[in-house]
Enzyme design. Structure first.
Site, PDB file in Angstrom:
ATOM      1  N   ASP A 180      19.258 -51.300  35.143  1.00  0.00           N
ATOM      2  CA  ASP A 180      20.429 -52.661  34.321  1.00  0.00           C
ATOM      3  C   ASP A 180      21.514 -52.471  35.152  1.00  0.00           C
ATOM      4  OD1 ASP A 180      18.702 -52.848  32.134  1.00  0.00           O
ATOM      5  OD2 ASP A 180      19.883 -51.828  30.937  1.00  0.00           O
ATOM      6  N   TYR A 240      13.380 -22.996  18.267  1.00  0.00           N
ATOM      7  CA  TYR A 240      12.960 -22.587  16.801  1.00  0.00           C
ATOM      8  C   TYR A 240      12.309 -20.915  16.581  1.00  0.00           C
ATOM      9  CZ  TYR A 240      12.964 -26.735  14.892  1.00  0.00           C
ATOM     10  OH  TYR A 240      13.899 -27.692  13.550  1.00  0.00           O
ATOM     11  N   GLU A 277      14.180 -48.250  35.160  1.00  0.00           N
ATOM     12  CA  GLU A 277      14.793 -47.453  34.243  1.00  0.00           C
ATOM     13  C   GLU A 277      14.664 -47.193  32.949  1.00  0.00           C
ATOM     14  OE1 GLU A 277      19.896 -48.135  32.355  1.00  0.00           O
ATOM     15  OE2 GLU A 277      18.847 -48.914  33.545  1.00  0.00           O
TER      16      GLU A 277
END
EC number: 5.6.2.2
Length: 438
Positions: free
Chosen positions: A319, A181, A267
């Site tokens: 997962d 920015y 995770e």
């Protein structure tokens, strides 16, 4: 329809309905039967203490190991791949000053200016089995201002160098978003300023944290860990369900203490909250941390520091899909995007605890809790099988092959089909008891 036929139809429907129920209840009863196989916690803790002791001994052996100069890039600066290091403010500002001085002399001599930037192209990022991580091959490309194709990139590079120099002189830290920015019109998109920031780290031979530019807080930690954050004492057993945010500037972390037996890397945030709320770390002394998905730099640095200082084994819970394994590989071997800093960001020898593809049948996860793999999932899985770091681990290969053969995947939350606390009360304790990891 006669009354007899109606009764016959109802009886048939009842029989069909009852014939379906045993399959679900069978899976549930089997899952519950696994609870009876659990030994007393004291017995499991004895095994975990042995694991922690072995990890500490292994860490000492590796620390004593000496590499020849031609294998250790920190000894040989002319090595074939790049390794950056933490540097103090004075060293970094001095290097920036030299770059600017060289550019000024080049302009005054009429040659214009150009930056020699290490190439971070995909072809330059390779996996080295001896180091067990991805590295960046040492190749440079010119970025001249006088060339139409590179003029804008050279301008952005000069601007980022100027901003970093100003930040270092003030002795403050800023986020990557802050940096973007400062000159939105020039950068155009944050991915542009982020990429050049990595280029600048390579050019200066320092870590990105040495530039005092950090990412926003993302990762969290909870459990048997005490440390000082910029002088403030933090007890991670008193951080509630949400945990303590991992500081984006790891340099301000000091005084790390722990009586944990292992580190549990998770995770996703949902599994982390389950573990935190059930106070899993009190039953089995451990440190639990997550980056809530794709690992950020701060979480990777923090994990490595815990591993190095505490010398604890790291177990991973992800997962059962290709992306879970990709996330695990980033922690272990590094990412191609940050390959130049893989020496500082990777944590080798993480053990894959679960959820593995073979667990779906082993624990009889119901079919309705499994998901079919998409074509993209299958593509990613096949690509992973071709990666050198996967080929190094026979267990990973077998699990991936099982996943691709069955074309099924599942999230950690699939275990909730047996009960919301099944993860903490049965699955993980049984995994730890059987030392079922690869």
């Amino acid at each position: 329809m006669s009354e007899k036929k109606r009764r016959g139809g109802a009886a048939a429907a009842g029989t069909a309905s009852s014939s379906k129920k045993p399959r679900v209840s069978s899976a549930a009863s089997y899952a519950e039967s696994l609870r009876s196989k659990l030994r007393p916690d004291a017995s499991i803790l004895t095994s975990l203490r042995a694991l922690a002791s072995a990890a500490a001994s292994s860490s000492k052996s590796k620390a004593a190991l000496k590499y020849p100069a031609d294998q250790d890039p920190s000894v040989d600066p002319a090595s074939s791949y790049i390794v950056v290091a933490d540097q103090d403010t004075t060293s970094v500002t001095s290097r920036i000053n030299r770059l600017v001085l060289f550019a000024a002399r080049s302009i005054l001599s009429g040659r214009g200016f150009s930056f020699a930037v290490p190439s971070r192209a995909a072809s330059n990022q390779i996996y080295l089995p001896d180091l067990d991580r991805i590295v960046l091959v040492r190749r440079e490309s010119a970025r001249p201002f006088a060339n139409v194709a590179t003029a804008r990139k050279a301008t952005v590079t000069a601007r980022v160098l100027s901003l970093v120099h100003a930040v270092l002189r003030r002795g403050i830290h800023v986020t990557k978003r802050d940096l973007f920015y400062t000159d939105v019109k020039l950068f155009g998109d944050q991915s542009q300023s982020d990429a050049v920031l990595d280029d600048v780290s390579c050019m200066l031979g320092c870590t990105r944290s040495s530039l005092h530019v950090v990412a926003s807080e993302k990762g969290v930690v909870v459990g048997r860990l005490i440390f000082a954050d910029d002088g403030d004492r933090i007890d991670c057993t008193r951080m509630g369900v949400g945990g303590k945010a991992i500081p984006p500037n790891i340099d301000r972390v000091s005084g790390i203490e722990s009586d944990a037996l292992f580190i549990l890397l998770v995770e996703k945030d949902a599994a982390f909250m389950r573990l935190a709320e059930d106070r899993f770390y009190n039953r089995f002394p451990c440190i639990i941390l997550t980056a809530k998905g794709q690992p950020d730099v701060a979480t990777r640095l923090f994990l490595r520091r815990l591993k190095v200082e505490l010398k604890l084994p790291v177990l991973a819970l992800v997962d059962s899909d290709p992306y879970g394994l990709k996330i695990l590989s980033v922690y272990m071997c590094g990412s191609k995007n940050m390959s130049y800093d893989s020496a500082n960001l990777t944590t080798p020898d993480i053990k894959w605890l679960g959820v593995r593809p073979s667990d779906l049948d082993k624990y009889r996860v119901p079919e309705q809790c499994r998901l079919p793999m998409t074509d993209h999932d299958i593509k990613v899985g096949k690509e992973l099988l071709e990666e050198d770091f996967v080929k190094q681990n026979e267990g990973w290969v077998k699990e991936l092959e099982t996943m691709l053969r069955t074309r099924q995947k599942a999230e950690i939350q699939a275990l909730s089909s047996f009960g919301f606390q099944y993860l903490t009360e049965v699955y993980l304790p049984l995994k730890l008891q059987q030392q079922d990891w690869i």
